[in-house]
Enzyme design. Sequence first.
Site, PDB file in Angstrom:
ATOM      1  N   TYR A 127      27.425  40.945  33.227  1.00  0.00           N
ATOM      2  CA  TYR A 127      28.364  41.989  33.667  1.00  0.00           C
ATOM      3  C   TYR A 127      29.704  41.432  34.140  1.00  0.00           C
ATOM      4  O   TYR A 127      30.640  42.183  34.398  1.00  0.00           O
ATOM      5  CB  TYR A 127      27.739  42.869  34.762  1.00  0.00           C
ATOM      6  N   ASP A 212      30.792  50.772  40.480  1.00  0.00           N
ATOM      7  CA  ASP A 212      30.212  50.085  39.322  1.00  0.00           C
ATOM      8  C   ASP A 212      31.297  49.254  38.644  1.00  0.00           C
ATOM      9  O   ASP A 212      32.452  49.685  38.546  1.00  0.00           O
ATOM     10  CB  ASP A 212      29.704  51.126  38.296  1.00  0.00           C
ATOM     11  N   HIS A 234      28.296  63.445  39.573  1.00  0.00           N
ATOM     12  CA  HIS A 234      27.971  62.791  38.298  1.00  0.00           C
ATOM     13  C   HIS A 234      28.481  63.642  37.139  1.00  0.00           C
ATOM     14  O   HIS A 234      28.288  64.859  37.130  1.00  0.00           O
ATOM     15  CB  HIS A 234      26.444  62.628  38.215  1.00  0.00           C
ATOM     16  N   PRO A 235      29.129  63.010  36.150  1.00  0.00           N
ATOM     17  CA  PRO A 235      29.709  63.806  35.058  1.00  0.00           C
ATOM     18  C   PRO A 235      28.652  64.393  34.117  1.00  0.00           C
ATOM     19  O   PRO A 235      28.950  65.318  33.369  1.00  0.00           O
ATOM     20  CB  PRO A 235      30.567  62.778  34.298  1.00  0.00           C
ATOM     21  N   GLU A 304      20.398  55.154  43.040  1.00  0.00           N
ATOM     22  CA  GLU A 304      21.036  56.462  42.833  1.00  0.00           C
ATOM     23  C   GLU A 304      20.109  57.586  43.322  1.00  0.00           C
ATOM     24  O   GLU A 304      20.572  58.579  43.890  1.00  0.00           O
ATOM     25  CB  GLU A 304      21.374  56.664  41.363  1.00  0.00           C
TER      26      GLU A 304
HETATM   27  N1  UDP Z   1      24.745  45.261  37.408  1.00  0.00           N
HETATM   28  C1  UDP Z   1      25.035  43.912  37.209  1.00  0.00           C
HETATM   29  N2  UDP Z   1      24.270  43.212  36.332  1.00  0.00           N
HETATM   30  C2  UDP Z   1      23.243  43.756  35.627  1.00  0.00           C
HETATM   31  C3  UDP Z   1      22.971  45.131  35.821  1.00  0.00           C
HETATM   32  C4  UDP Z   1      23.736  45.845  36.704  1.00  0.00           C
HETATM   33  O1  UDP Z   1      25.952  43.389  37.824  1.00  0.00           O
HETATM   34  O2  UDP Z   1      22.614  43.032  34.827  1.00  0.00           O
HETATM   35  C5  UDP Z   1      25.554  46.028  38.383  1.00  0.00           C
HETATM   36  C6  UDP Z   1      26.944  46.357  37.841  1.00  0.00           C
HETATM   37  O3  UDP Z   1      27.865  46.435  38.904  1.00  0.00           O
HETATM   38  C7  UDP Z   1      26.728  47.717  37.235  1.00  0.00           C
HETATM   39  C8  UDP Z   1      25.774  48.351  38.253  1.00  0.00           C
HETATM   40  O4  UDP Z   1      24.928  47.265  38.649  1.00  0.00           O
HETATM   41  O5  UDP Z   1      27.947  48.412  37.080  1.00  0.00           O
HETATM   42  C9  UDP Z   1      24.912  49.511  37.700  1.00  0.00           C
HETATM   43  O6  UDP Z   1      24.321  49.193  36.463  1.00  0.00           O
HETATM   44  P1  UDP Z   1      24.833  49.870  35.103  1.00  0.00           P
HETATM   45  O7  UDP Z   1      26.309  50.002  35.138  1.00  0.00           O
HETATM   46  O8  UDP Z   1      24.266  49.094  33.959  1.00  0.00           O
HETATM   47  O9  UDP Z   1      24.150  51.303  35.194  1.00  0.00           O
HETATM   48  P2  UDP Z   1      24.664  52.609  34.454  1.00  0.00           P
HETATM   49  O10 UDP Z   1      26.057  52.916  34.966  1.00  0.00           O
HETATM   50  O11 UDP Z   1      24.672  52.300  32.980  1.00  0.00           O
HETATM   51  O12 UDP Z   1      23.662  53.650  34.839  1.00  0.00           O
HETATM   52 MN    MN Z   2      27.683  51.692  35.316  1.00  0.00          MN
END
Ligand code: UDP
Ligand code: MN
Length: 355
Positions: A127, A212, A234-235, A304
């Site tokens: 990430y 995020d 949430h959208p 969440e």
């Molecule tokens: N995250 C990370 N590494 C990972 C998975 C998640 O750093 O391998 C962190 C990152 O900040 C990410 C947040 O956790 O934005 C939430 O996960 P993700 O964005 O994948 O969830 P989504 O928005 O797709 O539900």
């Molecule tokens: Mn995300």
Amino acid sequence: MSFKMHLLTSRTVAVILPVLLLLGMLYSYIWRHYRDGIFGQEVRPADGSSSRVDFTIVNHWFHLVASDYLEYQQPSIVQGSRTDVVTVTPWLAPIVWEGTYNPELLDSIYRPQNISIAATVFAVGKYTKFLRDFLETAEQHFFVGFKVHVYVFTDRPKEVHQVKMASGRQLTVVPVPGSNRWQEISARRMELIQTLIEEKLQNHMDYIFCLDVDSKFHGRWGTESLGALVAVIHPGYYRDDRSKFPYERRPESTAYVAPRKGDFYYCGGAFGGLLQEVHRLANTCRTNFEADAKKGIEAAWQEESHLNRYMLINKPTKVLSPEYLWQDFKPRNPEVRIIRFSGVIKNYADIRPNV
Ligand code: UDP
Ligand code: MN
């Protein structure tokens, strides 16, 4: 010792002792009230343990001073600037949509207060590749002209992109261990946010937003978003009946929400508020998450789900519309006049350590 002297001494003792005792009680009473009133509050997690956290009282939030020189459009009392959306919750918290507020007026109120805003972002494993866009667009849109301190939590500090930041803005990298389960990375955020507030932020920052990393800013995110406890709608679900919200539905979980309960479904990818409020939220969600883990339960959408349970009981004092966390793959709905922050399209199989 003569009999007279002995009488005198025991009389003196009889007088002095109760006076000393009284003074001692008075001192401890005053100190306790002074400490609670001036420095903070007792934070009691759900497990009954207690940890004392000290926060300087934030006076400015309750007192809004506008500049005498600013001229702006007269606000109407009978004609809403937005009639296509709801702009207030049933508990009278504003719901922020474009067109409901005056950015110049708000900035003119908050700028003299010299407020500071912390932002946390997690970039664990692959990430880190999202960091560059996140940080660069934050410079362009997130609290421009205000004191901002971004905290990047990562297991790959070398991959943190160097961004040029305006004066008054800074970035700190916080090393954290990696993980081979994305659910764990996601869940651990609450604990790390709680620790950050306790160890680094209290008395240095006023507000905090937790965001995020897989997202970019496209429009203003500023003082209109400030509040004691701030949630983002949430959208994906805001036109749905609450029975369809993806809450945790197993009653064994501490994140459980019954089918006929719920206000809005909030994002785990963006929330914030005053330090003490976000500390309470993070502490509660973490404690509940751990209680669930002991029973072998992981809530449907990890933190969440816990955040949504928390916000159902502890109502947010400001609610941000889906303008504040859209998703790039979603076509824009007409009521969304501006997209301020949006999740980028990503290939989960490519970037997550597990599926
Ligand atoms: N995250 C990370 N590494 C990972 C998975 C998640 O750093 O391998 C962190 C990152 O900040 C990410 C947040 O956790 O934005 C939430 O996960 P993700 O964005 O994948 O969830 P989504 O928005 O797709 O539900
Ligand atoms: Mn995300």
